[in-house]
Design an enzyme around this catalytic site. Structure first.
Site, PDB file in Angstrom:
ATOM      1  NE  ARG A  69      -3.180   0.374   3.293  1.00 30.42           N
ATOM      2  CZ  ARG A  69      -2.127   0.760   4.552  1.00 30.42           C
ATOM      3  NH1 ARG A  69      -1.459   1.651   4.209  1.00 30.42           N
ATOM      4  NH2 ARG A  69      -2.405   0.043   5.423  1.00 30.42           N
ATOM      5  CE1 TYR A 122     -14.582  10.283 -18.229  1.00 27.67           C
ATOM      6  CE2 TYR A 122     -14.516  10.790 -15.957  1.00 27.67           C
ATOM      7  CZ  TYR A 122     -14.479   9.380 -17.351  1.00 27.67           C
ATOM      8  OH  TYR A 122     -14.666   8.136 -17.494  1.00 27.67           O
ATOM      9  CG  ASP A 205      -7.797  15.322 -17.069  1.00 26.24           C
ATOM     10  OD1 ASP A 205      -6.804  14.572 -17.783  1.00 26.24           O
ATOM     11  OD2 ASP A 205      -9.367  15.088 -16.064  1.00 26.24           O
ATOM     12  CE  LYS A 230     -10.205   7.054 -20.079  1.00 27.16           C
ATOM     13  NZ  LYS A 230     -10.435   8.250 -20.263  1.00 27.16           N
TER      14      LYS A 230
END
Ligand SMILES: *Cc1c(COP(=O)(O)O)cnc(C)c1O
Length: 416
Positions: A69, A122, A205, A230
């Site tokens: 983690r 988005y 972004d 993407k």
């Protein structure tokens, strides 16, 4: 020759990986393990002191491996490689683009704060800003690509929110119309609203341009976020996200990630390292194909208008931003079909090679209808303002032979 600086694409196969630590394996194995064995209790103590910020790292000391983690070789090496494209100090990889974006917003915004954001963003980001953050007393205030910095500042002043703005969040080029935002103007807005009491963080972004064609950190961004699902992933076979930037802010992002536990797993990290080896050849091929598709659409009688960055008229404000910020017109385009929803649907249902699916940036070409799919959640008023009509179709161009892509589009347009 010793100090040659290799290009990022030359380093994607090897950077940050030491074969001698993995039985000589030429590729980084998948470290499918939750925890790591310390050589001694003293070593465990030393690793924790650094991981929990109780002391700074000594010169040349590397962060020891503790627990997946906190860190894992498949994430750590991937993060070092991602830093090369954007020339960032640090990177943190997440289990999705949305977890990267929401973690950044939660870290830098508190109840009572205001977030300035570019419209459109988005769909998932729009939902987080307008439906989730208000539950925590955080307010989003949108601006469009037509608004100059002075107008944005005037809007903030009219609402008497100058003291409350803590973040400027920008998505450029905007999805799906490719409208561009001037990052230096966004930085100017943030600097103007910065005071001795508060920073205003600029977050960009950069998913639409991947790490190849636009480098927001060079244009005033403090942090850049990606949906690695993407272009970075590029094969439509994983979900992941990334945040990059200077150490000052990245330490905070990484710490919140540790405690939200939304880091990517080792298997995803390994897949992304594999993807990065072909990032540049994939994206360049996609962009080459996109020019040809855009030119075909531009002259087609059943196409009203093409939204493609390569077609911005010289001498306009948008062209100026394009010249300043982007090194390529990219591989995303959209177009208004002659007609409306019925014609758009007929086109989409007639495609034989391209797939009818949301998402973008992958090796296969994809087509979708923003008004009823990715952007159906956007209010009708906002949709009209940003030109998302019933006749708009969005295409993500892949690496297929361009003759086949154009043949497919052509035969589908003939069905209308
Ligand atoms: C897909 C996407 C996201 C969200 O990323 P996920 O990996 O799906 O969580 C954020 N921003 C943009 C621009 C996107 O295209």
């Amino acid at each position: 020759m010793d100090d040659r600086r290799f290009h990022p694409e030359s380093l994607m196969m090897s950077y940050g990986y030491k074969p001698e630590l993995s039985e000589g394996a030429v590729k980084c194995p998948i470290f499918q393990t939750s925890t790591f064995v310390f050589k001694s209790a003293e070593e465990g103590k030393a690793f924790f002191q650094v991981a929990y910020g109780q002391r700074e790292k000594r010169p040349n000391e590397e962060l020891g491996l503790i627990y997946s983690r906190l860190n894992n070789p498949d994430l750590q090496i991937l993060e070092e490689r991602l830093c090369l494209w954007d020339e960032a100090d640090e990177c943190a990889v997440f289990e999705s683009g949305m977890s990267a974006i929401s973690t950044v917003m939660l870290e830098f915004l508190r109840p009572g704060d205001v977030l300035l954001y570019s419209k459109p963003v988005y769909g998932g980001t729009d939902h987080f800003i307008n439906k989730v953050l208000p539950e925590y007393g955080i307010v989003g205030l949108g601006f469009t690509s037509d608004q100059e910095a002075e107008e944005i500042l005037a809007m903030v002043d009219t609402l008497n929110l100058r003291e409350k703005v803590k973040m400027v969040y920008v998505e450029t080029p905007a999805n799906p119309t490719n409208a561009l935002f001037d990052l230096e103007a966004c930085k100017f807005v943030a600097d103007t609203l910065t005071t001795a009491e508060k920073d205003v963080v600029v977050v960009v972004d950069n998913t639409y341009m991947g790490p190849l064609w636009q480098h927001p950190l060079k244009h005033g961004a403090d942090l850049v976020v990606y949906s690695a699902t993407k272009y970075i992933g590029g094969h439509s076979d994983l979900i992941a996200g990334a945040v990059l930037g200077g150490s000052k802010y990245m330490k905070r992002v990484r710490t919140l990630r540790t405690f939200l536990g939304n880091m990517a797993g080792p298997w995803t990290g390994w897949l992304l390292m594999r993807s990065l080896e072909t990032l540049k050849v994939r994206m360049n091929k996609q962009a080459e194909n996109a020019v040809k598709v855009a030119n075909f659409l531009e002259s087609h009688p059943k196409v009203e208008k093409v939204y493609y960055l390569g077609f911005i008229p010289e001498g306009t404000r948008q062209y100026e931003i394009y010249q300043k910020q982007l090194s390529c017109a990219g591989a995303m385009l959209s177009f208004d079909i002659v007609g409306g929803e019925a014609e758009a649907f007929k086109f989409l249902n007639s495609l034989k090679l391209m797939k009818l699916a949301v998402s973008l940036g992958s090796t296969e070409s994809l087509a979708e209808h923003p008004a009823t799919m990715t952007h159906s959640d956007v209010s009708p008023k906002d949709r009209e303002e940003i030109h998302i009509s019933e006749k708009l179709v969005r295409l993500s161009i892949g690496v297929e032979h361009f003759d086949d892509i154009i043949w497919d589009i052509s035969q589908a347009l003939d069905q209308i």
